[in-house]
Design a protein around this motif. Structure first.
Motif, PDB file in Angstrom:
ATOM      1  N   VAL A   3       0.861  -1.182   0.000  1.00 24.88           N
ATOM      2  CA  VAL A   3       0.000   0.000   0.000  1.00 24.88           C
ATOM      3  C   VAL A   3       0.895   1.229   0.000  1.00 24.88           C
ATOM      4  CG1 VAL A   3      -1.788   1.260   1.259  1.00 24.88           C
ATOM      5  CG2 VAL A   3      -1.777  -1.248   1.282  1.00 24.88           C
ATOM      6  N   GLY A   4       0.586   2.198  -0.854  1.00 27.20           N
ATOM      7  CA  GLY A   4       1.396   3.408  -0.943  1.00 27.20           C
ATOM      8  C   GLY A   4       0.680   4.618  -0.372  1.00 27.20           C
ATOM      9  N   TYR A   5       1.483   5.574   0.080  1.00 22.27           N
ATOM     10  CA  TYR A   5       0.939   6.859   0.547  1.00 22.27           C
ATOM     11  C   TYR A   5       1.764   7.973  -0.088  1.00 22.27           C
ATOM     12  CZ  TYR A   5      -0.175  10.882   3.447  1.00 22.27           C
ATOM     13  OH  TYR A   5      -0.538  12.131   3.871  1.00 22.27           O
ATOM     14  N   ALA A   6       1.082   8.887  -0.771  1.00 17.76           N
ATOM     15  CA  ALA A   6       1.732  10.027  -1.426  1.00 17.76           C
ATOM     16  C   ALA A   6       1.105  11.312  -0.906  1.00 17.76           C
ATOM     17  CB  ALA A   6       1.556   9.936  -2.939  1.00 17.76           C
ATOM     18  N   ARG A   7       1.974  12.337  -0.701  1.00 15.70           N
ATOM     19  CA  ARG A   7       1.474  13.623  -0.222  1.00 15.70           C
ATOM     20  C   ARG A   7       2.325  14.750  -0.774  1.00 15.70           C
ATOM     21  NH1 ARG A   7       2.987  17.256   3.150  1.00 15.70           N
ATOM     22  NH2 ARG A   7       4.710  16.019   3.956  1.00 15.70           N
ATOM     23  N   VAL A   8       1.643  15.812  -1.172  1.00 16.09           N
ATOM     24  CA  VAL A   8       2.310  17.071  -1.493  1.00 16.09           C
ATOM     25  C   VAL A   8       1.727  18.132  -0.579  1.00 16.09           C
ATOM     26  CG1 VAL A   8       2.955  16.542  -3.872  1.00 16.09           C
ATOM     27  CG2 VAL A   8       0.708  17.509  -3.401  1.00 16.09           C
ATOM     28  N   SER A   9       2.501  19.188  -0.364  1.00 17.98           N
ATOM     29  CA  SER A   9       2.117  20.191   0.635  1.00 17.98           C
ATOM     30  C   SER A   9       1.084  21.198   0.169  1.00 17.98           C
ATOM     31  CB  SER A   9       3.353  20.950   1.110  1.00 17.98           C
ATOM     32  OG  SER A   9       4.253  20.058   1.714  1.00 17.98           O
ATOM     33  N   SER A  10       1.072  21.544  -1.105  1.00 13.60           N
ATOM     34  CA  SER A  10       0.160  22.608  -1.521  1.00 13.60           C
ATOM     35  C   SER A  10      -0.652  22.190  -2.739  1.00 13.60           C
ATOM     36  CB  SER A  10       0.929  23.890  -1.815  1.00 13.60           C
ATOM     37  OG  SER A  10       1.726  23.721  -2.958  1.00 13.60           O
ATOM     38  N   VAL A  11      -1.713  22.941  -2.931  1.00 15.15           N
ATOM     39  CA  VAL A  11      -2.642  22.650  -4.021  1.00 15.15           C
ATOM     40  C   VAL A  11      -1.956  22.771  -5.377  1.00 15.15           C
ATOM     41  CG1 VAL A  11      -4.813  23.370  -5.095  1.00 15.15           C
ATOM     42  CG2 VAL A  11      -4.576  23.402  -2.610  1.00 15.15           C
ATOM     43  N   GLY A  12      -0.972  23.659  -5.515  1.00 15.79           N
ATOM     44  CA  GLY A  12      -0.287  23.865  -6.782  1.00 15.79           C
ATOM     45  C   GLY A  12       0.669  22.753  -7.161  1.00 15.79           C
ATOM     46  N   GLN A  13       0.993  21.881  -6.209  1.00 15.70           N
ATOM     47  CA  GLN A  13       1.919  20.790  -6.490  1.00 15.70           C
ATOM     48  C   GLN A  13       1.167  19.561  -6.978  1.00 15.70           C
ATOM     49  OE1 GLN A  13       3.721  20.602  -2.570  1.00 15.70           O
ATOM     50  NE2 GLN A  13       5.567  21.610  -3.344  1.00 15.70           N
ATOM     51  N   ASP A  14       1.902  18.650  -7.611  1.00 16.21           N
ATOM     52  CA  ASP A  14       1.290  17.431  -8.146  1.00 16.21           C
ATOM     53  C   ASP A  14       1.979  16.210  -7.550  1.00 16.21           C
ATOM     54  OD1 ASP A  14      -0.211  15.714  -9.774  1.00 16.21           O
ATOM     55  OD2 ASP A  14       1.309  15.759 -11.339  1.00 16.21           O
ATOM     56  N   HIS A  15       1.191  15.267  -7.052  1.00 16.95           N
ATOM     57  CA  HIS A  15       1.763  14.056  -6.471  1.00 16.95           C
ATOM     58  C   HIS A  15       1.796  12.903  -7.469  1.00 16.95           C
ATOM     59  CE1 HIS A  15      -2.454  13.177  -5.999  1.00 16.95           C
ATOM     60  NE2 HIS A  15      -2.582  14.009  -4.999  1.00 16.95           N
ATOM     61  N   GLY A  16       1.569  13.194  -8.738  1.00 15.79           N
ATOM     62  CA  GLY A  16       1.565  12.153  -9.770  1.00 15.79           C
ATOM     63  C   GLY A  16       2.875  11.390  -9.851  1.00 15.79           C
ATOM     64  N   GLY A  17       3.999  12.097  -9.713  1.00 13.79           N
ATOM     65  CA  GLY A  17       5.304  11.440  -9.754  1.00 13.79           C
ATOM     66  C   GLY A  17       5.475  10.454  -8.617  1.00 13.79           C
ATOM     67  N   GLN A  18       5.019  10.844  -7.427  1.00 10.89           N
ATOM     68  CA  GLN A  18       5.092   9.939  -6.275  1.00 10.89           C
ATOM     69  C   GLN A  18       4.223   8.709  -6.516  1.00 10.89           C
ATOM     70  OE1 GLN A  18       4.566  11.605  -2.270  1.00 10.89           O
ATOM     71  NE2 GLN A  18       4.915  13.632  -3.164  1.00 10.89           N
ATOM     72  N   VAL A  19       3.005   8.939  -6.996  1.00  7.06           N
ATOM     73  CA  VAL A  19       2.069   7.834  -7.234  1.00  7.06           C
ATOM     74  C   VAL A  19       2.662   6.862  -8.246  1.00  7.06           C
ATOM     75  CG1 VAL A  19      -0.216   7.234  -8.156  1.00  7.06           C
ATOM     76  CG2 VAL A  19       0.033   9.179  -6.584  1.00  7.06           C
ATOM     77  N   ASP A  20       3.257   7.392  -9.322  1.00  2.00           N
ATOM     78  CA  ASP A  20       3.872   6.527 -10.340  1.00  2.00           C
ATOM     79  C   ASP A  20       4.998   5.681  -9.735  1.00  2.00           C
ATOM     80  OD1 ASP A  20       2.162   7.591 -12.222  1.00  2.00           O
ATOM     81  OD2 ASP A  20       3.657   8.982 -13.062  1.00  2.00           O
ATOM     82  N   ARG A  21       5.848   6.288  -8.910  1.00  2.00           N
ATOM     83  CA  ARG A  21       6.963   5.558  -8.275  1.00  2.00           C
ATOM     84  C   ARG A  21       6.438   4.479  -7.327  1.00  2.00           C
ATOM     85  NH1 ARG A  21      11.124   8.835  -5.375  1.00  2.00           N
ATOM     86  NH2 ARG A  21      12.136   6.810  -5.363  1.00  2.00           N
ATOM     87  N   LEU A  22       5.373   4.814  -6.572  1.00  2.00           N
ATOM     88  CA  LEU A  22       4.809   3.839  -5.637  1.00  2.00           C
ATOM     89  C   LEU A  22       4.236   2.638  -6.393  1.00  2.00           C
ATOM     90  CD1 LEU A  22       3.099   6.347  -3.190  1.00  2.00           C
ATOM     91  CD2 LEU A  22       5.133   4.960  -2.711  1.00  2.00           C
ATOM     92  N   LYS A  23       3.528   2.914  -7.492  1.00  2.10           N
ATOM     93  CA  LYS A  23       2.964   1.816  -8.301  1.00  2.10           C
ATOM     94  C   LYS A  23       4.072   0.988  -8.935  1.00  2.10           C
ATOM     95  CE  LYS A  23      -1.554   3.803  -9.202  1.00  2.10           C
ATOM     96  NZ  LYS A  23      -2.472   4.358 -10.211  1.00  2.10           N
TER      97      LYS A  23
END
Length: 187
Positions: A3-23
């Motif tokens: 199970v992965g957990y991804a977080r970015v600090s602000s609305v302007g940031q994108d956590h897509g890169g984290q999600v891709d790495r976790l998958k």
């Protein structure tokens, strides 16, 4: 299950890169959110921690994506351990509670966090003792002096409204009402 957990600090940031790495690391389910790490309420993290079961492994890309501090990290990992859930950090292979070495690293981190907490508490108590010795009791100094209180009571005695008294003395209506209520209780 991983199970992965991804977080970015602000609305302007994108956590897509984290999600891709976790998958790519094998995460079958990924919880993600845009929330400051300092916020105590992180709904996706809470759902993630509630979702994982015995035998699962929680993974994050970087340690700071999960915890606010060493103490917070220890708290999360302790809860995972109680559930029989492993924990890994992709960018730091030594942080892996599914291995003996990883468990040792976490033990050291927990000890450091406990030590930091004890030092912080000790300094806080020293500061409080010093302030008391200097006659400071803490908190914000009272802005409404006894003279202002007497003036408020006198103006109320002239049947002036609370709103007009507040404008006259330069304080809010609620501050004036508190003075009047305290005066009525004392009488």
């Amino acid at each position: 299950m991983i199970v992965g957990y991804a977080r970015v600090s602000s609305v302007g940031q994108d956590h897509g890169g984290q999600v891709d790495r976790l998958k790519a690391a094998g995460a079958e389910k990924v919880f993600s959110e845009k929330q400051s790490g300092l916020d105590r309420e992180r709904k996706a993290l809470d759902r993630c921690l509630g979702f994982v079961r015995e035998g699962d492994v929680l993974i994050v890309t970087k340690l700071d994506r999960l915890a606010r501090s060493a103490a917070h990290l220890h708290q999360i990992v302790e809860a995972l351990n109680e559930k029989g859930v492993g924990f890994r950090v992709l960018d730091d292979p030594s942080l892996d509670t599914t291995t003996r070495t990883g468990k040792l690293v976490f033990g050291i981190l927990a000890s450091i966090a406990e030590f930091e907490t004890a030092l912080r508490r000790e300094r806080q108590l020293e500061g409080i003792a010093k302030a008391k010795a200097e006659g400071r009791t803490g908190g914000r100094p009272a802005l409404i002096t006894d003279d202002v209180k007497a003036r408020i009571v006198a103006l109320k005695g002239k049947d002036m409204s609370v709103r007009k008294i507040a404008a006259e003395v330069g304080f809010s209506k609620s501050a004036v009402q508190k003075v009047l209520e305290a005066t009525a209780e004392d009488a």
